[in-house]
Write a protein that holds these residues in place. Structure first.
Motif, PDB file in Angstrom:
ATOM      1  N   THR A 530      -2.085 -26.945  44.255  1.00  0.00           N
ATOM      2  CA  THR A 530      -3.396 -26.740  44.509  1.00  0.00           C
ATOM      3  C   THR A 530      -4.178 -26.805  43.348  1.00  0.00           C
ATOM      4  O   THR A 530      -5.428 -27.538  43.298  1.00  0.00           O
ATOM      5  CB  THR A 530      -3.259 -25.099  44.563  1.00  0.00           C
ATOM      6  N   PHE A 531      -3.805 -26.753  42.141  1.00  0.00           N
ATOM      7  CA  PHE A 531      -4.485 -26.951  40.953  1.00  0.00           C
ATOM      8  C   PHE A 531      -4.831 -28.411  40.805  1.00  0.00           C
ATOM      9  O   PHE A 531      -6.084 -28.895  40.457  1.00  0.00           O
ATOM     10  CB  PHE A 531      -3.572 -26.317  39.701  1.00  0.00           C
ATOM     11  N   LEU A 532      -3.783 -29.130  40.797  1.00  0.00           N
ATOM     12  CA  LEU A 532      -4.053 -30.790  40.880  1.00  0.00           C
ATOM     13  C   LEU A 532      -4.985 -31.444  42.058  1.00  0.00           C
ATOM     14  O   LEU A 532      -5.710 -32.109  41.714  1.00  0.00           O
ATOM     15  CB  LEU A 532      -2.778 -31.468  40.862  1.00  0.00           C
ATOM     16  N   GLY A 533      -4.901 -30.430  43.012  1.00  0.00           N
ATOM     17  CA  GLY A 533      -5.885 -30.891  44.244  1.00  0.00           C
ATOM     18  C   GLY A 533      -7.368 -30.561  43.633  1.00  0.00           C
ATOM     19  O   GLY A 533      -8.439 -31.594  43.954  1.00  0.00           O
ATOM     20  N   ILE A 868     -16.461 -44.816  28.846  1.00  0.00           N
ATOM     21  CA  ILE A 868     -16.832 -46.375  28.946  1.00  0.00           C
ATOM     22  C   ILE A 868     -17.162 -46.746  30.458  1.00  0.00           C
ATOM     23  O   ILE A 868     -18.010 -47.755  30.381  1.00  0.00           O
ATOM     24  CB  ILE A 868     -15.533 -46.985  28.332  1.00  0.00           C
ATOM     25  N   GLY A 869     -16.871 -45.981  31.261  1.00  0.00           N
ATOM     26  CA  GLY A 869     -16.935 -46.513  32.626  1.00  0.00           C
ATOM     27  C   GLY A 869     -15.716 -47.116  33.420  1.00  0.00           C
ATOM     28  O   GLY A 869     -16.143 -47.823  34.470  1.00  0.00           O
ATOM     29  N   LEU A 870     -14.612 -46.780  33.257  1.00  0.00           N
ATOM     30  CA  LEU A 870     -13.504 -47.423  33.660  1.00  0.00           C
ATOM     31  C   LEU A 870     -13.263 -46.874  35.053  1.00  0.00           C
ATOM     32  O   LEU A 870     -13.648 -45.616  35.440  1.00  0.00           O
ATOM     33  CB  LEU A 870     -12.247 -47.119  33.010  1.00  0.00           C
ATOM     34  N   ASN A 871     -12.819 -47.559  36.071  1.00  0.00           N
ATOM     35  CA  ASN A 871     -12.646 -46.995  37.303  1.00  0.00           C
ATOM     36  C   ASN A 871     -11.268 -46.196  37.663  1.00  0.00           C
ATOM     37  O   ASN A 871     -10.931 -45.340  38.372  1.00  0.00           O
ATOM     38  CB  ASN A 871     -12.698 -48.136  38.680  1.00  0.00           C
ATOM     39  N   TYR A 872     -10.320 -46.595  36.839  1.00  0.00           N
ATOM     40  CA  TYR A 872      -9.084 -45.873  36.968  1.00  0.00           C
ATOM     41  C   TYR A 872      -8.458 -46.015  35.509  1.00  0.00           C
ATOM     42  O   TYR A 872      -8.550 -46.704  34.764  1.00  0.00           O
ATOM     43  CB  TYR A 872      -8.008 -46.451  37.764  1.00  0.00           C
ATOM     44  N   VAL A 873      -7.344 -44.937  35.261  1.00  0.00           N
ATOM     45  CA  VAL A 873      -6.433 -45.230  34.287  1.00  0.00           C
ATOM     46  C   VAL A 873      -4.747 -45.303  34.880  1.00  0.00           C
ATOM     47  O   VAL A 873      -4.844 -44.717  36.029  1.00  0.00           O
ATOM     48  CB  VAL A 873      -6.366 -44.051  33.338  1.00  0.00           C
ATOM     49  N   SER A 874      -4.041 -45.847  34.359  1.00  0.00           N
ATOM     50  CA  SER A 874      -2.781 -45.951  34.876  1.00  0.00           C
ATOM     51  C   SER A 874      -1.915 -45.881  33.805  1.00  0.00           C
ATOM     52  O   SER A 874      -2.011 -46.411  32.522  1.00  0.00           O
ATOM     53  CB  SER A 874      -2.473 -47.506  35.332  1.00  0.00           C
ATOM     54  N   CYS A 875      -0.846 -44.755  34.070  1.00  0.00           N
ATOM     55  CA  CYS A 875       0.363 -44.627  32.990  1.00  0.00           C
ATOM     56  C   CYS A 875       1.515 -44.257  33.431  1.00  0.00           C
ATOM     57  O   CYS A 875       1.615 -44.608  35.007  1.00  0.00           O
ATOM     58  CB  CYS A 875      -0.255 -43.051  32.642  1.00  0.00           C
ATOM     59  N   SER A 876       2.518 -43.897  33.030  1.00  0.00           N
ATOM     60  CA  SER A 876       3.752 -43.876  33.559  1.00  0.00           C
ATOM     61  C   SER A 876       3.922 -42.892  34.552  1.00  0.00           C
ATOM     62  O   SER A 876       3.025 -41.590  34.349  1.00  0.00           O
ATOM     63  CB  SER A 876       4.931 -43.530  32.477  1.00  0.00           C
ATOM     64  N   PRO A 877       4.748 -42.930  35.607  1.00  0.00           N
ATOM     65  CA  PRO A 877       4.690 -41.861  36.575  1.00  0.00           C
ATOM     66  C   PRO A 877       4.833 -40.336  36.194  1.00  0.00           C
ATOM     67  O   PRO A 877       4.300 -39.431  36.679  1.00  0.00           O
ATOM     68  CB  PRO A 877       6.083 -42.259  37.443  1.00  0.00           C
ATOM     69  N   PHE A 878       5.438 -40.032  35.232  1.00  0.00           N
ATOM     70  CA  PHE A 878       5.630 -38.727  34.849  1.00  0.00           C
ATOM     71  C   PHE A 878       4.633 -38.179  33.961  1.00  0.00           C
ATOM     72  O   PHE A 878       4.655 -36.883  33.717  1.00  0.00           O
ATOM     73  CB  PHE A 878       7.093 -38.440  33.937  1.00  0.00           C
ATOM     74  N   ARG A 879       3.618 -38.954  33.699  1.00  0.00           N
ATOM     75  CA  ARG A 879       2.209 -38.583  32.918  1.00  0.00           C
ATOM     76  C   ARG A 879       1.191 -38.504  34.197  1.00  0.00           C
ATOM     77  O   ARG A 879      -0.062 -38.045  33.621  1.00  0.00           O
ATOM     78  CB  ARG A 879       2.069 -39.397  31.773  1.00  0.00           C
ATOM     79  N   VAL A 880       1.248 -38.994  35.209  1.00  0.00           N
ATOM     80  CA  VAL A 880       0.604 -38.670  36.270  1.00  0.00           C
ATOM     81  C   VAL A 880      -0.286 -37.406  36.383  1.00  0.00           C
ATOM     82  O   VAL A 880      -1.581 -37.564  36.524  1.00  0.00           O
ATOM     83  CB  VAL A 880       0.814 -39.439  37.750  1.00  0.00           C
ATOM     84  N   PRO A 881       0.469 -36.182  36.760  1.00  0.00           N
ATOM     85  CA  PRO A 881      -0.187 -35.044  36.930  1.00  0.00           C
ATOM     86  C   PRO A 881      -1.161 -34.740  35.609  1.00  0.00           C
ATOM     87  O   PRO A 881      -2.187 -34.432  35.763  1.00  0.00           O
ATOM     88  CB  PRO A 881       1.019 -34.119  36.904  1.00  0.00           C
ATOM     89  N   LEU A 882      -0.456 -35.233  34.405  1.00  0.00           N
ATOM     90  CA  LEU A 882      -1.256 -34.873  33.145  1.00  0.00           C
ATOM     91  C   LEU A 882      -2.626 -35.522  33.130  1.00  0.00           C
ATOM     92  O   LEU A 882      -3.782 -35.073  32.898  1.00  0.00           O
ATOM     93  CB  LEU A 882      -0.505 -35.338  31.920  1.00  0.00           C
ATOM     94  N   ALA A 883      -2.587 -36.906  33.528  1.00  0.00           N
ATOM     95  CA  ALA A 883      -3.776 -37.778  33.780  1.00  0.00           C
ATOM     96  C   ALA A 883      -4.662 -37.424  34.890  1.00  0.00           C
ATOM     97  O   ALA A 883      -6.015 -37.172  34.512  1.00  0.00           O
ATOM     98  CB  ALA A 883      -3.165 -39.265  34.085  1.00  0.00           C
TER      99      ALA A 883
END
Length: 896
Positions: A530-533, A868-883
């Protein structure tokens, strides 16, 4: 006119409030707010000396600013009038506590002194006035011990030795069992020991005591534990002015069984459950609860023994939560049946509790979704996703070393020193900890089966760190205390550990423990989805204008993933796609590795193509599974990046002979080939697109494998969105040439498979020249992906594999505020990214921009990427919720 340095609180007469947190500190601001309407809680009166004084205190070489003494005298007189008592009075003395309190809560890190104002005459007067001689002498022995320790530096253990001696002689175990005569004896022994230690009598002047305590509290701002706390919690030196000092009239919980003291939380700080919890002690002062001198009782027991006080606390709990809209950590004292509130602050909490409280408080109407998203620190989410050490077990564990906290989670296993050993032992069902000086791509299989990885060198973006984070494997890097004695032994601070011995690492803190420390599996909260939604809603709805004037909608989170399992993890954690699929990790499985090594040592193009043809079907299968797993979400595949010498190493004579036999070639020829591949600075050498310019057949094979995998899925009716990324670009001509070659291969596959596939082909931006010529690169590239690891390395001129030797000195001396490989530097790589954004979108207004370096999982870096205006960030799978959360916080903060 002198600056105002002192503010009063209490009796509804507060000239400060919670808006002055920066000046009054959290404690002083909240005391002022509690004392005045509308809360009007029972707060003992007192005054707060501001953090500005602390700042001046250090500027003036531990001296006070002009005018402070007069203001303190004025407000002390006001406090004395409010209490009807005088500090140091022999017959009815005013006693005060002197407490610390910074704008950001630092529990237990700075000093407090209680019962100040007692001396040899005042203790007698206090005994008569209260008709409680034992209480008065108990307060005096407490004051001497605390003042002597905190203000004067007398060893705490020397006081404890005296009280233990008297208790033993009296035949009692608890402090509360000591008689008045026992306490008088303790006081005399304390004073004698104090004089022996300090060469002077214990101070009898109450004013001198007060200034000594004030100085001690200001001095504690720079004590080692406070400095360490700020470092661990990323509180930058200079971000706060310092600590404030609150001087508050004492109320006494040690006046007998109708008095007591306690600490309570408006909700459970461990679970987040909406239950009132806490602990208290009767006939005690606050230090007894905090220090664990006696075993406290649960707060719920107070309802049975003193329901009136319990009900009053419950009512205060509700009022404070509604006022502060957050979970409160409160301290209280009951003096002869009357309740006093000594402190309230937003309580510390676990990651799971933080999420649950945020979701519950939205449902209760206390806060909005946006406020809830700001309530949780992104790093706290790691606690919900990874195994962690059992806190009780850590207290008993033996810490032997510490390094860089490279990848969070707890890892416990038997020491092995090679990847082969890790694989072999894991196959036998053993849990292993891979310990290496450093890791290389050759170690990938061993890393994959290890419970954790410990290296003696390397930083947070070293191979071990990057790969471990991608795998979700705990990792501690750069642990310099680990020395390799031989192939079976390491030495840590003089003690040997053999292969097969157990070690435990905590990747969240960088700590290394001897033996096996119990690990607890992560408890994933049902509220997290719910929170990440909510975080996704905020990011998806975001609209911002960049410095170049372009409008950018949305802010996505993708994942770095090289295997189907990575892709599944990314999908499970809510990634919108794969922003970086590294192809080099796919070459380390047999028979791909042997074929690739044969390709490397080939002398002709034909030989290279022959060996690459053997790899193609395996590459195709790898790509097929990853693309299929992502179910139509974007998958950005980076063509081969590292130098070839990483795949073919023969450092020893034996290794060279074994490899020559494996590849079916003469050892001398192999050694010559390996020598030819050797580079002094391989990170800036023959790698990435430079390989494709030299050996175009390598990228042609990879593009064909991508195209054939996509064609296969296309025929199966599986959705796909595949993008091809070219690494190590320094000129648009590289992209232009490699793109033409790739499109020719794609056209051939379309013809062969009867498909009409088209792929976006983009460029990585990893070097200053690429950013500075981004307009030219954008003319031939469909998107940019910032490789921030290399961009940082080449902008700073720091080797990311060697900078660990000096970076801590830079950070400790504030030459740099942040580790540039951990947090994206706005003035260096960040500025180049802004240039690339402006130039690139100046050519293509809808140019898609992202980041795939390690900074994509760092909250501060994510905020800069949004700006800066990036469309996305990409990170390791286990840091996706953090991102996902950090991205939403960046949106919310930018809109304020």
């Amino acid at each position: 006119m002198a600056a105002k340095y002192v503010y009063f609180f209490g009796n509804g007469d507060a000239d400060g409030d919670e808006s002055m947190r920066a000046e009054l500190g959290g404690k002083g601001a909240n005391l002022a707010q509690m004392a005045k309407a509308p809360l009007s809680l029972p707060v003992p009166p007192g005054f707060t000396i501001t953090t500005d004084v602390c700042q001046e205190f250090y500027k003036l070489n531990r001296n006070y600013p002009e005018g402070l003494s007069a203001q303190v005298d004025e407000y002390l007189a006001k406090l004395e009038a409010a209490m009807g008592k005088k500090l140091g009075d022999e017959n009815d003395p005013l006693l005060v506590s002197v407490r610390s309190g910074a704008a950001i809560s630092m529990p237990g890190m700075m000093d407090t002194i209680l019962n100040l104002g007692l001396n040899d005459k005042a203790v007698v007067g206090l005994a008569k006035k209260t008709n409680n001689e034992r209480f008065a002498w108990d307060a005096y022995r407490r004051f001497i011990q605390m003042y002597g320790d905190v203000a004067m530096g007398v060893d705490h253990d020397k006081f404890e030795a005296i009280i233990d001696e008297v208790k033993a002689k009296a035949g009692v175990k608890e402090d509360t069992e000591l008689t008045t005569e026992n306490l008088k004896e303790i006081v005399e022994k304390y004073k004698a020991m104090y004089k022996a230690e300090k060469g002077e009598d214990f101070p009898q002047d109450a004013k001198k005591q007060m200034w000594g305590a004030i100085g001690a509290v200001f001095g504690s701002w720079m004590n080692p534990r406070a400095i360490k706390y700020r470092k661990l919690n990323n509180i930058k030196e200079g971000a706060l002015k310092g600590t404030a000092v609150s001087v508050m009239a004492m109320v006494f919980g040690n006046k007998g069984e109708t008095s007591g003291t306690g600490v309570c939380f408006s909700r459970d700080p461990s679970t987040g459950e909406n239950v009132f919890m806490g602990e208290y002690l009767m006939n005690a002062q606050g230090e007894d609860v905090v220090a664990g001198i006696r075993t406290p009782q649960k707060l719920s027991q107070l309802e049975q023994t003193n329901k009136a006080i319990y009900d009053q606390l419950c009512e205060i709990r509700d009022r404070l939560e509604k006022h502060y809209h957050d979970m409160q950590d409160m301290e209280f004292t009951v003096e002869e049946g009357k309740l006093f509130m000594l402190q309230c602050r937003n309580g510390k909490r676990t990651g799971a509790a933080a999420v649950k409280m945020a979701v519950d408080m939205v449902a209760e109407g206390l806060i909005t979704k946006e406020q809830a998203l700001l309530r949780v620190e992104p790093e706290q989410l790691n606690q919900l996703l990874l195994p962690q050490l059992d806190k009780d077990a850590v207290k008993k564990a033996i810490e032997i070393a510490s390094g860089l906290n490279a990848s969070p989670g707890a890892g416990c296993g038997q020491i092995v020193f090679t990847a082969d050993e890790a694989e072999a032992w894991a196959k036998d069902g053993k849990k292993v900890l891979l310990v290496r000086k450093e890791t290389s791509p050759d170690d990938i299989a061993g890393m994959a089966v290890a419970q954790g990885i410990l290296t003696s060198t390397g930083g947070r973006t070293s191979h071990a760190a990057v790969v471990a984070r991608g795998m979700g494997t705990p990792c501690v890097c750069g642990c310099a205390d680990v020395a390799f004695k031989d192939e079976n032994t390491i030495v840590v601070k003089g003690k040997e550990y053999k292969k097969g011995d157990f070690l435990t690492i905590d990747g969240a803190t960088g700590r290394v423990f001897e033996g096996q420390v119990a690990v607890k599996p992560a408890a994933i909260s049902g509220d997290l989805e719910t929170f990440l939604g909510w975080a996704d809603e905020v990011r998806n709805a975001s609209v911002r204008t960049t410095a170049s004037g372009k409008t950018v909608k949305g802010f996505n989170v993708l994942a770095n993933g090289d295997t189907p399992q990575n892709a599944k993890d990314a999908f499970r954690f809510g990634a919108m796609g794969i922003g970086l699929c590294r192809t080099e990790h796919m070459f380390f499985d047999e028979p791909k590795l042997t074929a690739f090594q044969k390709m490397i040592v080939s002398d002709t193009t034909e030989q290279r193509k022959e060996n690459l043809a053997k790899i193609l079907p395996y590459q195709q299968k790898d790509f097929y599974e990853i693309i299929k797993t992502m179910e139509g979400r974007p998958v950005t595949i980076r063509l081969l990046d590292p130098p070839l010498n990483e795949f073919i190493q023969a450092e020893s004579d034996g290794a060279a002979a074994a490899l020559a036999t494996k590849l079916g070639m003469d050892k001398a020829a192999l050694v010559a080939k390996v020598a030819a591949l050797d580079e002094h600075n391989p990170m800036l050498g023959h790698r990435g697109c430079r390989l494709a310019i030299t050996y175009p057949e390598i990228y042609e094979m990879q593009v064909e494998a991508i195209a054939r995998a996509t064609a296969q899925l296309d025929k199966e009716g599986v959705k796909h969105d595949v993008r091809i990324m070219i690494p190590n670009v320094v000129t648009y001509k590289e992209v232009e040439q490699i793109r033409a070659q790739a499109e020719a291969v794609i056209a051939a596959v379309n013809k062969d498979c009867g498909t009409s596939l088209a792929f976006q082909i983009g460029s990585m931006v990893e070097f200053p020249r690429t950013a500075l010529s981004a307009d030219k690169v954008a003319s031939v590239a469909d998107f940019f992906s910032f490789g921030s690891n290399d961009l940082t390395q080449t902008t700073f001129g720091f080797s990311r594999d060697d900078y660990g030797k000096f970076i801590n000195s830079y950070l400790d001396q504030r030459v740099l505020e942040d580790d540039p490989f951990a947090t994206l530097d706005a003035d260096g790589p960040g500025a180049l990214m802004e240039i690339a954004e402006a130039k690139g979108r100046g050519v293509k207004a809808d140019l898609h921009l992202g980041i795939c370096g390690e900074h994509g999982g760092d909250p501060a870096s994510i905020a800069l990427c949004y700006k800066i205006g990036l469309n996305y960030v990409s990170c390791s799978p286990f840091r996706v919720p953090l991102a996902r959360l950090a991205g939403a916080q960046a949106v919310i903060k930018a809109s304020k």
